[in-house]
Design an enzyme around this catalytic site. Structure first.
Site, short mmCIF file in Angstrom:
data_model
loop_
_atom_site.label_atom_id
_atom_site.label_comp_id
_atom_site.label_asym_id
_atom_site.label_seq_id
_atom_site.Cartn_x
_atom_site.Cartn_y
_atom_site.Cartn_z
CB CYS A 1 -85.65 12.53 70.88
SG CYS A 1 -86.04 13.33 72.20
CE LYS B 1 -77.32 12.99 74.90
NZ LYS B 1 -77.48 14.28 74.09
CG PHE C 1 -75.76 14.24 65.00
CD1 PHE C 1 -75.26 15.29 65.64
CD2 PHE C 1 -76.60 13.32 65.60
CE1 PHE C 1 -75.75 15.72 67.05
CE2 PHE C 1 -77.23 13.60 66.93
CZ PHE C 1 -76.81 14.83 67.49
CE LYS D 1 -87.72 17.75 68.64
NZ LYS D 1 -87.56 17.97 70.06
CG PHE E 1 -84.65 22.29 68.04
CD1 PHE E 1 -84.84 21.29 67.08
CD2 PHE E 1 -85.17 23.60 67.89
CE1 PHE E 1 -85.93 21.35 66.08
CE2 PHE E 1 -86.26 23.80 66.90
CZ PHE E 1 -86.61 23.03 66.19
CG LEU E 2 -83.46 20.57 75.55
CD1 LEU E 2 -83.17 19.05 76.41
CD2 LEU E 2 -84.15 21.39 76.49
N GLY F 1 -70.91 3.85 64.80
CA GLY F 1 -71.14 2.84 65.88
C GLY F 1 -72.20 2.15 66.20
N GLY G 1 -79.96 6.01 70.54
CA GLY G 1 -80.86 5.43 71.52
C GLY G 1 -81.61 6.73 71.78
C1 UDX Z 1 -82.01 14.60 70.33
C2 UDX Z 1 -82.05 15.74 69.30
O1 UDX Z 1 -80.32 15.87 69.06
C3 UDX Z 1 -82.28 17.19 70.08
O2 UDX Z 1 -82.18 18.30 69.23
C4 UDX Z 1 -83.90 16.79 70.39
O3 UDX Z 1 -84.21 17.91 71.02
C5 UDX Z 1 -83.79 15.50 71.04
O4 UDX Z 1 -83.29 14.19 70.54
P1 UDX Z 1 -80.86 13.59 72.43
O5 UDX Z 1 -81.62 12.47 72.26
O6 UDX Z 1 -80.77 14.30 73.75
O7 UDX Z 1 -81.29 14.83 71.47
O8 UDX Z 1 -79.51 13.01 72.10
P2 UDX Z 1 -78.21 13.21 70.90
O9 UDX Z 1 -77.03 14.12 71.39
O10 UDX Z 1 -78.89 13.85 69.67
O11 UDX Z 1 -78.03 11.73 70.62
C6 UDX Z 1 -78.88 10.81 70.26
C7 UDX Z 1 -78.51 9.61 69.94
O12 UDX Z 1 -77.45 9.33 68.79
C8 UDX Z 1 -77.37 8.92 70.99
O13 UDX Z 1 -77.61 7.59 71.53
C9 UDX Z 1 -75.84 9.13 70.62
O14 UDX Z 1 -75.10 8.18 71.29
C10 UDX Z 1 -76.13 8.95 69.10
N1 UDX Z 1 -75.14 9.42 68.19
C11 UDX Z 1 -75.25 10.71 68.13
C12 UDX Z 1 -74.53 8.61 67.33
O15 UDX Z 1 -74.68 7.40 67.27
N2 UDX Z 1 -73.61 9.26 66.51
C13 UDX Z 1 -73.28 10.51 66.46
O16 UDX Z 1 -72.64 11.13 65.54
C14 UDX Z 1 -74.34 11.38 67.37
#
Ligand code: UDX
Length: 454
Positions: free
Chosen positions: A283, A343, A272, A227, A157-158, A276, A280
């Site tokens: 995952c 991000k 979350f 997952k 879940f990282l 915006g 992206g």
């Molecule tokens: C994600 C899951 O969070 C993680 O648990 C899993 O193991 C892998 O996929 P990750 O893709 O690294 O992790 O990034 P995350 O921090 O989840 O952000 C994903 C996307 O959502 C980013 O583009 C971020 O900008 C966007 N986001 C996140 C939003 O647009 N709004 C939010 O409130 C949070």
């Protein structure tokens, strides 16, 4: 314990470095010779805060190799952490997983080894990997694999950018296995994390009040579905706030206050809910597509997950439409993009909104200038075909631009000298794609501030 990890990407290397830091003997395997050489020399092939420190701290328990024969026979646990990139119809491409399973089967020794799926894999992959390992074992040894190994699922879940935090102090550990002795091996492996008995590294202190981490011990299929269900839920939480954002814009309501107002309800939670441009990364897009594909195979329509994907796609179009509405004509205009990575705190550009937006702007005849605090080098390497001007700073992006769009909420962009930037622009228009900036501050600096939603 002796642990081997196949694949040294974000998941594989983070898992390997964390387990070695906790005192296990870890061998990381990757087919890419250059990557292995870089790791041997202490260089991490991607940007992740403190990963080089962690690899250095764990160095005495870590080794790197390209050969399965150096890693598999001695292992008590083998993690498969290879890429499962999206295939053409939404189902992930499993060829690296298949190669890893065969390589493991050919090299297993006679003592009991647990083979763990750490990559995000379609439901049922545990059984499939088991069959591949067994077949390769039996071909190599000429006898039945009875009891030599068992397969477990241990989803990861990282998040990129906080990979070490998420791995050492996870919200939960999920172990899926069909036999108790398999779960017991993984329980022993993760014990220091579950009981939080290790000494925290200085650069990643233990969060206050974290005394123990919950363990979910379940069957293989449930672990695999946990997952997908978790990632799809997070993705739809973002799309939900983006949909509410559209209504908020129409009725003149403030999305930041709405996110606070609903997030403080403990049943909803504050994270979350940042509106915006949308999600992206490697995952959410891939996993929601795979979940829709699996559901369809079983005759389930997955309406909600499909809708979340569609809302996310439209957010990128909406960003470009807003600029078009403001500038009227995009042809011949210069648009500056702040942020390329999907991000902050990563240089990962997979499915980054910035790439899609740059393409859409170029299609409409605009010139595009870009900047990112860490992803520029990777951007040049991986996206050489995109005709954009790479800038050394946010100031360079602003010079002669007709508008700026903030695409990634890097903290570096939160407090820029907007008066100075504005003075060098052709027109002071700023689209804040991440609800990061202060509308009043920008307005005082002479900007027309456009939010997403506005
Ligand atoms: C994600 C899951 O969070 C993680 O648990 C899993 O193991 C892998 O996929 P990750 O893709 O690294 O992790 O990034 P995350 O921090 O989840 O952000 C994903 C996307 O959502 C980013 O583009 C971020 O900008 C966007 N986001 C996140 C939003 O647009 N709004 C939010 O409130 C949070």
């Amino acid at each position: 314990m002796n642990v081997s990890i196949i694949g040294t990407g974000y998941v594989g290397l983070t898992t390997g470095a964390c387990l070695a830091f906790l005192g296990h003997k870890v061998t990381c395997v990757d087919a890419d010779e250059r990557k292995i050489q870089a790791l041997e020399a202490g260089r991490v092939p991607f940007f992740e805060p403190h990963m080089e420190d962690l690899v250095a701290d764990a160095r005495c328990n870590l080794c790197f190799t390209t050969r399965y024969a150096d890693a598999i026979p001695k292992a008590d646990v083998v993690f498969i952490a290879v890429g499962t990139p999206p295939g053409p119809n939404g189902s992930p491409d499993l060829r690296y997983l298949e190669a890893a399973a065969r390589g493991i089967g050919q090299n297993l020794a006679d003592h009991f080894t647990v083979v763990v799926n750490k990559s995000t894999v379609p439901i049922g992959s545990g059984n499939w990997v088991g069959a591949l390992v067994r077949e390769a074992y039996e071909q190599a040894k000429g006898r039945k694999a009875n009891g030599a190994f068992a397969v477990a699922s241990n989803p990861e879940f990282l998040r990129e950018g906080s990979a070490i935090l998420d791995s050492l102090y996870p919200d939960r550990v999920v172990i899926g296995a069909d036999e108790p002795r398999t779960s017991e091996v993984l329980y022993t492996l993760y014990r220091p994390i579950l009981e939080q008995t290790f000494q925290a590294p200085a650069y990643q202190p233990r969060p206050d009040q974290l005394a123990a981490v919950p363990l979910i011990s379940t069957d293989l299929a449930s672990a695999e579905l946990i997952k997908y269900a978790a990632n799809a839920f997070l993705a739809l939480k973002i799309s939900y706030i983006n949909e509410i954002g559209q209504v908020a814009e129409k009725v003149g309501a403030d999305i930041r206050q709405i996110a606070r107002g609903i997030g403080l309800d403990a049943r909803i939670g504050p994270r979350f809910l940042q509106a915006g441009i949308g999600w992206g990364g490697s995952c959410f897009g891939k996993d929601t597509a795979a979940l829709v594909a699996t559901a369809a195979e079983y005759g389930v329509a997955a309406h909600i997950v499909k809708a979340a994907r569609e809302v996310n796609r439209l957010q990128r179009e909406r960003a470009v439409d807003k600029l078009l509405a403001e500038l009227k004509i995009l042809k011949g205009r210069t648009i500056g993009l702040l942020g390329l990575a999907f991000k902050p705190h990563t240089d990962d550009l997979r499915e980054a909104p910035a790439l899609d937006i740059a393409r859409k702007l170029i299609e409409r005849g605009a010139r595009v200038k870009v900047h990112d605090p860490v992803a520029m080098e990777r951007f040049r390497r991986e996206n050489a075909e995109l005709e954009v001007a790479c800038c050394a700073s946010a100031e360079d992006v602003a010079e002669d631009a007709d508008a700026i769009m903030l695409v990634t909420e890097w903290p570096d962009y939160a407090d820029l000298p907007w008066e100075k930037l504005g003075a060098s622009m052709r027109s002071r228009i700023l689209l804040d794609g991440r609800q990061l900036l202060d509308r009043e501050r920008l307005t005082r600096a002479g900007f027309k501030y456009i939010g997403l939603p506005d």
